[in-house]
Write a protein that holds these residues in place. Structure first.
Motif, PDB file in Angstrom:
ATOM      1  N   ASP A  30       0.827  -1.218   0.000  1.00 52.84           N
ATOM      2  CA  ASP A  30       0.000   0.000   0.000  1.00 52.84           C
ATOM      3  C   ASP A  30       0.855   1.261   0.000  1.00 52.84           C
ATOM      4  N   LEU A  31       1.973   1.232   0.731  1.00 54.28           N
ATOM      5  CA  LEU A  31       2.875   2.387   0.776  1.00 54.28           C
ATOM      6  C   LEU A  31       3.339   2.779  -0.624  1.00 54.28           C
ATOM      7  N   PHE A  32       3.608   1.783  -1.470  1.00 53.31           N
ATOM      8  CA  PHE A  32       4.132   2.044  -2.805  1.00 53.31           C
ATOM      9  C   PHE A  32       3.133   2.735  -3.715  1.00 53.31           C
ATOM     10  N   SER A  33       1.861   2.710  -3.362  1.00 57.83           N
ATOM     11  CA  SER A  33       0.850   3.353  -4.208  1.00 57.83           C
ATOM     12  C   SER A  33       0.393   4.707  -3.660  1.00 57.83           C
ATOM     13  N   LYS A  34       0.955   5.130  -2.532  1.00 59.44           N
ATOM     14  CA  LYS A  34       0.577   6.403  -1.912  1.00 59.44           C
ATOM     15  C   LYS A  34       1.558   7.507  -2.294  1.00 59.44           C
ATOM     16  N   PRO A  35       1.101   8.750  -2.254  1.00 59.99           N
ATOM     17  CA  PRO A  35       2.057   9.858  -2.410  1.00 59.99           C
ATOM     18  C   PRO A  35       3.067   9.775  -1.267  1.00 59.99           C
ATOM     19  N   SER A  36       4.353   9.929  -1.610  1.00 63.75           N
ATOM     20  CA  SER A  36       5.383   9.729  -0.594  1.00 63.75           C
ATOM     21  C   SER A  36       6.558  10.667  -0.805  1.00 63.75           C
ATOM     22  N   ILE A  37       7.370  10.752   0.237  1.00 64.24           N
ATOM     23  CA  ILE A  37       8.657  11.424   0.180  1.00 64.24           C
ATOM     24  C   ILE A  37       9.652  10.292  -0.040  1.00 64.24           C
ATOM     25  N   THR A  38      10.432  10.386  -1.103  1.00 58.81           N
ATOM     26  CA  THR A  38      11.320   9.275  -1.417  1.00 58.81           C
ATOM     27  C   THR A  38      12.653   9.756  -1.965  1.00 58.81           C
ATOM     28  N   THR A  39      13.691   9.014  -1.640  1.00 62.94           N
ATOM     29  CA  THR A  39      15.010   9.304  -2.197  1.00 62.94           C
ATOM     30  C   THR A  39      15.075   8.720  -3.612  1.00 62.94           C
ATOM     31  N   ALA A  40      16.070   9.156  -4.355  1.00 65.97           N
ATOM     32  CA  ALA A  40      16.176   8.762  -5.764  1.00 65.97           C
ATOM     33  C   ALA A  40      16.248   7.245  -5.955  1.00 65.97           C
ATOM     34  N   LYS A  41      17.061   6.552  -5.166  1.00 66.44           N
ATOM     35  CA  LYS A  41      17.220   5.105  -5.338  1.00 66.44           C
ATOM     36  C   LYS A  41      16.002   4.320  -4.851  1.00 66.44           C
ATOM     37  N   ALA A  42      15.161   4.941  -4.051  1.00 68.54           N
ATOM     38  CA  ALA A  42      13.981   4.251  -3.531  1.00 68.54           C
ATOM     39  C   ALA A  42      12.746   4.497  -4.394  1.00 68.54           C
ATOM     40  N   GLU A  43      12.894   5.228  -5.496  1.00 69.22           N
ATOM     41  CA  GLU A  43      11.727   5.581  -6.304  1.00 69.22           C
ATOM     42  C   GLU A  43      11.122   4.413  -7.068  1.00 69.22           C
ATOM     43  N   LYS A  44      11.935   3.454  -7.467  1.00 67.73           N
ATOM     44  CA  LYS A  44      11.419   2.340  -8.259  1.00 67.73           C
ATOM     45  C   LYS A  44      10.758   1.329  -7.327  1.00 67.73           C
ATOM     46  N   MET A  45       9.449   1.402  -7.259  1.00 66.58           N
ATOM     47  CA  MET A  45       8.704   0.552  -6.339  1.00 66.58           C
ATOM     48  C   MET A  45       7.954  -0.540  -7.108  1.00 66.58           C
ATOM     49  N   PRO A  46       7.788  -1.704  -6.492  1.00 67.59           N
ATOM     50  CA  PRO A  46       7.012  -2.760  -7.150  1.00 67.59           C
ATOM     51  C   PRO A  46       5.566  -2.297  -7.381  1.00 67.59           C
ATOM     52  N   SER A  47       4.971  -2.802  -8.451  1.00 68.58           N
ATOM     53  CA  SER A  47       3.590  -2.426  -8.753  1.00 68.58           C
ATOM     54  C   SER A  47       2.609  -3.563  -8.489  1.00 68.58           C
ATOM     55  N   LYS A  48       3.126  -4.734  -8.145  1.00 73.36           N
ATOM     56  CA  LYS A  48       2.270  -5.889  -7.861  1.00 73.36           C
ATOM     57  C   LYS A  48       2.697  -6.497  -6.533  1.00 73.36           C
ATOM     58  N   ILE A  49       1.738  -7.042  -5.815  1.00 71.68           N
ATOM     59  CA  ILE A  49       2.026  -7.553  -4.477  1.00 71.68           C
ATOM     60  C   ILE A  49       3.062  -8.687  -4.515  1.00 71.68           C
ATOM     61  N   LEU A  50       3.046  -9.530  -5.541  1.00 75.58           N
ATOM     62  CA  LEU A  50       4.048 -10.602  -5.635  1.00 75.58           C
ATOM     63  C   LEU A  50       5.449 -10.005  -5.790  1.00 75.58           C
ATOM     64  N   ASP A  51       5.559  -8.911  -6.532  1.00 76.07           N
ATOM     65  CA  ASP A  51       6.854  -8.235  -6.669  1.00 76.07           C
ATOM     66  C   ASP A  51       7.289  -7.615  -5.341  1.00 76.07           C
ATOM     67  N   THR A  52       6.325  -7.146  -4.557  1.00 79.94           N
ATOM     68  CA  THR A  52       6.639  -6.609  -3.227  1.00 79.94           C
ATOM     69  C   THR A  52       7.215  -7.706  -2.340  1.00 79.94           C
ATOM     70  N   VAL A  53       6.622  -8.876  -2.371  1.00 78.87           N
ATOM     71  CA  VAL A  53       7.121 -10.019  -1.585  1.00 78.87           C
ATOM     72  C   VAL A  53       8.550 -10.361  -2.010  1.00 78.87           C
ATOM     73  N   LYS A  54       8.791 -10.412  -3.312  1.00 77.25           N
ATOM     74  CA  LYS A  54      10.136 -10.708  -3.809  1.00 77.25           C
ATOM     75  C   LYS A  54      11.130  -9.647  -3.352  1.00 77.25           C
ATOM     76  N   GLU A  55      10.728  -8.374  -3.401  1.00 76.79           N
ATOM     77  CA  GLU A  55      11.620  -7.287  -2.996  1.00 76.79           C
ATOM     78  C   GLU A  55      11.935  -7.372  -1.499  1.00 76.79           C
ATOM     79  N   ILE A  56      10.944  -7.690  -0.673  1.00 76.80           N
ATOM     80  CA  ILE A  56      11.180  -7.848   0.768  1.00 76.80           C
ATOM     81  C   ILE A  56      12.191  -8.969   1.012  1.00 76.80           C
TER      82      ILE A  56
END
Length: 163
Positions: A30-56
């Motif tokens: 859910d965090l990845f789909s909200k407006p956020s304050i982010t550093t340059a390297k943290a900008e590329k966020m997963p768009s699917k929950i399975l990708d979020t699990v893999k990233e974790i």
């Protein structure tokens, strides 16, 4: 190098920093789909929950291999998940580390507190001489928060602090 396994939870006055595995995947996704304050390297966020699990899983492997420290940030009072912060630079010979983060825009008041704690944590446990934070586009409030903590503007959207 010291095992990073013991470096959790880390507390501030209002926040708890703990492994991402302690946060529900849905909250992180859910965090990845909200407006956020982010550093340059943290900008590329997963768009699917399975990708979020893999990233974790990928992040936690790097933590357990002493390549980075990454914590989920939770408001200690409300237990609301507000973001993620990482301390990186352990695999380089230089004594220069970096801080990367994504913080829910609705919890922007947490930025200074969590960055300050991360800097202090780096001072207490590691041999970094400097830490840097780089943005694609830092807001004036973010700039104010970081300079208030002692960071210097090196160039547009790049901040460094000597520790």
């Amino acid at each position: 190098m010291t095992s990073f396994e013991k470096f959790h939870p880390v507390l501030t006055a209002h926040l708890t920093l703990d492994w991402l595995t302690q946060t529900p995947v849905k909250s992180i996704d859910d965090l990845f789909s909200k407006p956020s304050i982010t550093t340059a390297k943290a900008e590329k966020m997963p768009s699917k929950i399975l990708d979020t699990v893999k990233e974790i899983n990928h992040i936690m492997r790097r933590v357990m291999n002493a390549k980075e420290l990454t914590w989920g940030i939770t408001d200690s009072n409300s237990e609301v998940f507000v973001g993620i912060i990482s301390l990186r630079g352990f695999d380089e010979a230089a004594k220069h580390g970096s801080i990367e983060f994504i913080i829910d825009q609705d919890h922007s008041e947490c930025l200074a507190e969590v960055v300050e704690r991360t800097v202090r944590f780096a001072q207490d446990h590691f041999n970094f001489d400097q830490l840097s934070i780089t943005f694609t586009n830092a807001s004036s409030q973010t700039q104010k928060d970081l300079t208030g903590l002692g960071f210097e503007v090196i160039q547009a959207n790049q901040f460094t602090i000597s520790i």
